[in-house]
Design a protein around this motif. Sequence first.
Motif, short mmCIF file in Angstrom:
data_model
loop_
_atom_site.label_atom_id
_atom_site.label_comp_id
_atom_site.label_asym_id
_atom_site.label_seq_id
_atom_site.Cartn_x
_atom_site.Cartn_y
_atom_site.Cartn_z
N ALA A 143 0.88 -1.16 0.00
CA ALA A 143 0.00 0.00 0.00
C ALA A 143 0.92 1.22 0.00
O ALA A 143 1.70 1.41 0.95
CB ALA A 143 -0.91 0.00 1.22
N ILE A 144 0.87 2.00 -1.06
CA ILE A 144 1.78 3.13 -1.18
C ILE A 144 1.58 4.06 0.00
O ILE A 144 0.48 4.54 0.26
CB ILE A 144 1.53 3.89 -2.51
N GLY A 145 2.67 4.30 0.72
CA GLY A 145 2.61 5.12 1.92
C GLY A 145 2.76 4.31 3.20
O GLY A 145 2.97 4.87 4.27
N ASP A 146 2.67 2.97 3.09
CA ASP A 146 2.83 2.16 4.31
C ASP A 146 4.30 1.93 4.66
O ASP A 146 4.62 1.35 5.70
CB ASP A 146 2.09 0.83 4.20
N GLU A 147 5.22 2.37 3.77
CA GLU A 147 6.67 2.31 3.98
C GLU A 147 7.16 0.88 4.19
O GLU A 147 8.16 0.64 4.87
CB GLU A 147 7.09 3.20 5.15
N SER A 148 6.49 -0.09 3.56
CA SER A 148 6.91 -1.48 3.71
C SER A 148 8.31 -1.72 3.16
O SER A 148 9.03 -2.61 3.64
CB SER A 148 5.91 -2.41 3.03
N LEU A 149 8.73 -0.93 2.17
CA LEU A 149 10.08 -1.09 1.62
C LEU A 149 11.16 -0.71 2.63
O LEU A 149 12.32 -1.05 2.45
CB LEU A 149 10.24 -0.25 0.36
N GLY A 181 11.19 -1.68 5.79
CA GLY A 181 11.39 -2.71 6.79
C GLY A 181 11.24 -2.17 8.20
O GLY A 181 10.29 -1.44 8.52
N LYS A 182 12.20 -2.48 9.06
CA LYS A 182 12.11 -2.03 10.45
C LYS A 182 12.32 -0.53 10.60
O LYS A 182 12.08 0.01 11.69
CB LYS A 182 13.13 -2.79 11.31
N MET A 183 12.75 0.14 9.53
CA MET A 183 12.94 1.58 9.58
C MET A 183 11.67 2.36 9.23
O MET A 183 11.67 3.58 9.21
CB MET A 183 14.05 1.99 8.60
N LYS A 184 10.59 1.65 8.94
CA LYS A 184 9.38 2.35 8.50
C LYS A 184 8.74 3.12 9.66
O LYS A 184 8.91 2.79 10.83
CB LYS A 184 8.38 1.37 7.91
N ARG A 185 7.98 4.16 9.29
CA ARG A 185 7.26 4.97 10.27
C ARG A 185 5.77 4.80 10.03
O ARG A 185 5.32 4.76 8.89
CB ARG A 185 7.67 6.44 10.15
N ASP A 186 5.01 4.76 11.11
CA ASP A 186 3.56 4.61 11.00
C ASP A 186 2.93 5.98 10.72
O ASP A 186 3.11 6.92 11.50
CB ASP A 186 2.98 4.03 12.29
N VAL A 187 2.22 6.06 9.61
CA VAL A 187 1.56 7.30 9.21
C VAL A 187 0.11 6.96 8.87
O VAL A 187 -0.16 6.00 8.15
CB VAL A 187 2.25 7.94 7.98
N ASP A 188 -0.81 7.76 9.40
CA ASP A 188 -2.23 7.53 9.11
C ASP A 188 -2.56 8.16 7.75
O ASP A 188 -2.87 9.34 7.66
CB ASP A 188 -3.11 8.13 10.21
N MET A 189 -2.44 7.36 6.70
CA MET A 189 -2.69 7.85 5.34
C MET A 189 -4.19 7.93 5.07
O MET A 189 -4.93 7.02 5.41
CB MET A 189 -2.05 6.92 4.31
N ARG A 190 -4.62 9.02 4.43
CA ARG A 190 -6.03 9.16 4.07
C ARG A 190 -6.29 8.81 2.60
O ARG A 190 -7.42 8.93 2.13
CB ARG A 190 -6.51 10.58 4.38
N GLU A 191 -5.24 8.41 1.90
CA GLU A 191 -5.39 7.88 0.54
C GLU A 191 -4.18 7.00 0.25
O GLU A 191 -3.09 7.25 0.75
CB GLU A 191 -5.51 9.01 -0.49
N THR A 192 -4.37 5.99 -0.55
CA THR A 192 -3.28 5.10 -0.89
C THR A 192 -3.57 4.42 -2.22
O THR A 192 -4.73 4.36 -2.67
CB THR A 192 -3.05 4.04 0.20
N MET A 193 -2.52 3.94 -2.85
CA MET A 193 -2.64 3.06 -4.01
C MET A 193 -2.16 1.68 -3.58
O MET A 193 -1.05 1.55 -3.05
CB MET A 193 -1.77 3.57 -5.17
N VAL A 194 -2.99 0.69 -3.78
CA VAL A 194 -2.63 -0.68 -3.41
C VAL A 194 -2.07 -1.39 -4.64
O VAL A 194 -2.67 -1.37 -5.72
CB VAL A 194 -3.83 -1.45 -2.85
N ASP A 199 22.11 -4.27 7.20
CA ASP A 199 21.08 -4.27 8.24
C ASP A 199 19.93 -3.34 7.88
O ASP A 199 18.77 -3.63 8.16
CB ASP A 199 21.70 -3.85 9.58
N TYR A 200 20.24 -2.22 7.22
CA TYR A 200 19.23 -1.24 6.85
C TYR A 200 18.25 -1.82 5.83
O TYR A 200 17.05 -1.54 5.87
CB TYR A 200 19.92 0.00 6.27
#
Length: 632
Positions: free
Chosen positions: A386-392, A394-407, A554-555
Amino acid sequence: MFTNYICQSKKILKQIHIAQRWKSGVRIGCASGFWGDTPTSSEQLVKHGNIDYLVSDYLSEITMSLLTAAKRKNPEMGYAPDFVHFAVGPLLKEIKEKNIKVLSNAGGTNPHACAEALMALSKKMQVDLKIAVVTGDDMMPMLGDLKNENISEMFTSKPLPSKLMSMNAYYGSAALKHALDDGADIVITGRCVDSCLVLAPLMHEFNWKFTDYNELAAGSLAGHLLECGAQSTGGVFTDWKDVPDWHNIGFPIAECEPDGNFIITKPPNTGGTVNKFTVAEQLVYEIDDPSNYMLPDVSCDFSNASLVEVGKDQVKVTGVVGKAPSDQFKICATHLDGFRCTAVFLVNGKNAVPKGHRTAESILKRVRGLFKKYGMKDFRRVNIQAIGDESLYGKMKRDVDMRETMVWMAMEHDDKKALQLFTREIAAAGTGMAPGLCAFVGGRPKISPVLKLYSFLYNKSKLPATIQMLQDNGNNQQVQVDHDFEHPPAATQQNPTSPQGGAIVLGAERCILEDLAYARSGDKGNCANIGVIARHPSFVPYLRHKLTSGVVLDYFRHLFEKTDDDQVIRYELPGVDGFNFYLRDCLGGGGVASLRTDPQGKGFAQMLLDAEIDELPTEIVELATQLKSARN
């Protein structure tokens, strides 16, 4: 006797021509970095670049896969028609009047069709041209014999696949130089190393021999810096805010001298920027070991290349060293391995990312139920982002409450019919699943074959090139060019070493990597590289100490197929205060075989620039802050 006189006269005229070039140098402009680049660049360079040669690079592993598929559908295709109809064709008269020579690998998997289309256009425009077609890189006619040879993949040692679709050698400069020596106005090739489009004209103009390794390496670096078009002139630059007028970005020109030194510049009154850092970013782009960068004509050492700004939008490049190449060509083949499908849809509203993920998982659950009902196997691979979920991240991702996304839903299966079930089921999500699902990009997804890369080495002496010279009068000629040149034994590749440097004073401050460095990333098959260039020489010891191969592994650990310690190799480039990180098997197959949103690692550098560097002394952080303030 008269014939001998004519031959001697031609030799004398050629030597006079070379001598004139020695005085003034040669200007080579590159109009294309890939298939799809803007054709307006050709007009910019031809009309305003004061160039002697116009080169354009159209090919990559992905492009070769696409052109292979195009030729299978239509035997008259398989080349880049943009080159003929939009880039060079409309400019043929001016190109002829200005005596500009043109070289391009736009021929792809069908160089003859490309050349014939261009010749037909030149006749229509009444422009008399000699067009050379270089072939021989296509090894598919040799497939039967190769099956009896002990071919193994150069990275995995796997045997030759059974369902090969294409197989092409990366030719060097020999045939292109020969075509220019024979008076070609335009040279069309199939697969060749990108940089030889620039090296061949320099060998022709300056009479460089195949053993002039330092000059060949310098010419190859000029080609490397030009081959991606505007990436040397401010395109995809780390400090993108400082680059003006993207809409009219200047395309790169190399002003080359007989000793191998050259200046990178661009046409006047164009956008973009040429400085030592825009050039340095391109220098570290898509390379492995910079001290032993292996090409068909020469093995190059770029590690101590020096970049000096000698004027506005002018960077002089010196200090390149070369040595003998190997006696083998790299061969890139593609083979069929199942089918793939990608669906992209938009979700709006609060909690867009969780809604998107649940929708994707529900679609897959329904389709898997149908697989079980009809006795079909499960998907081979699935990738949901989901674009904006920062899955790329990994453990460095930040949680953001997105109000729109592209899956992004991408999957592979052995059976095309299984993917057809998936394509029929996704639309139902619009009325039966998450609220806010409002668009499927491109409508019902298309199913395409998976073409995977297979690379191996093959003896050059077994792969001669053929040159056919097309002429307006129909007097076409054909010659063969062998690749069995005499070279001293190629040096064995050594394990990389980094200067140790002296002791450094650590501190308690921290900042992000972008405050200390520039960076650019790219791909090589299923591997990626990230080049990092210090913004100031005083930053180098701290980058060496803190940005190790282990830190980079590691990153990005979550993106690797394996997590062995040697999956990331760090090389150093003292000449540009830089480092190159080579990441093995991290792209999910790479190119068209990858199911990821970033199959070529183009975003890796931007991700790494956000990494924190700690234990910095106050004076280093203060200097980084000063440099940042000067940019803003």
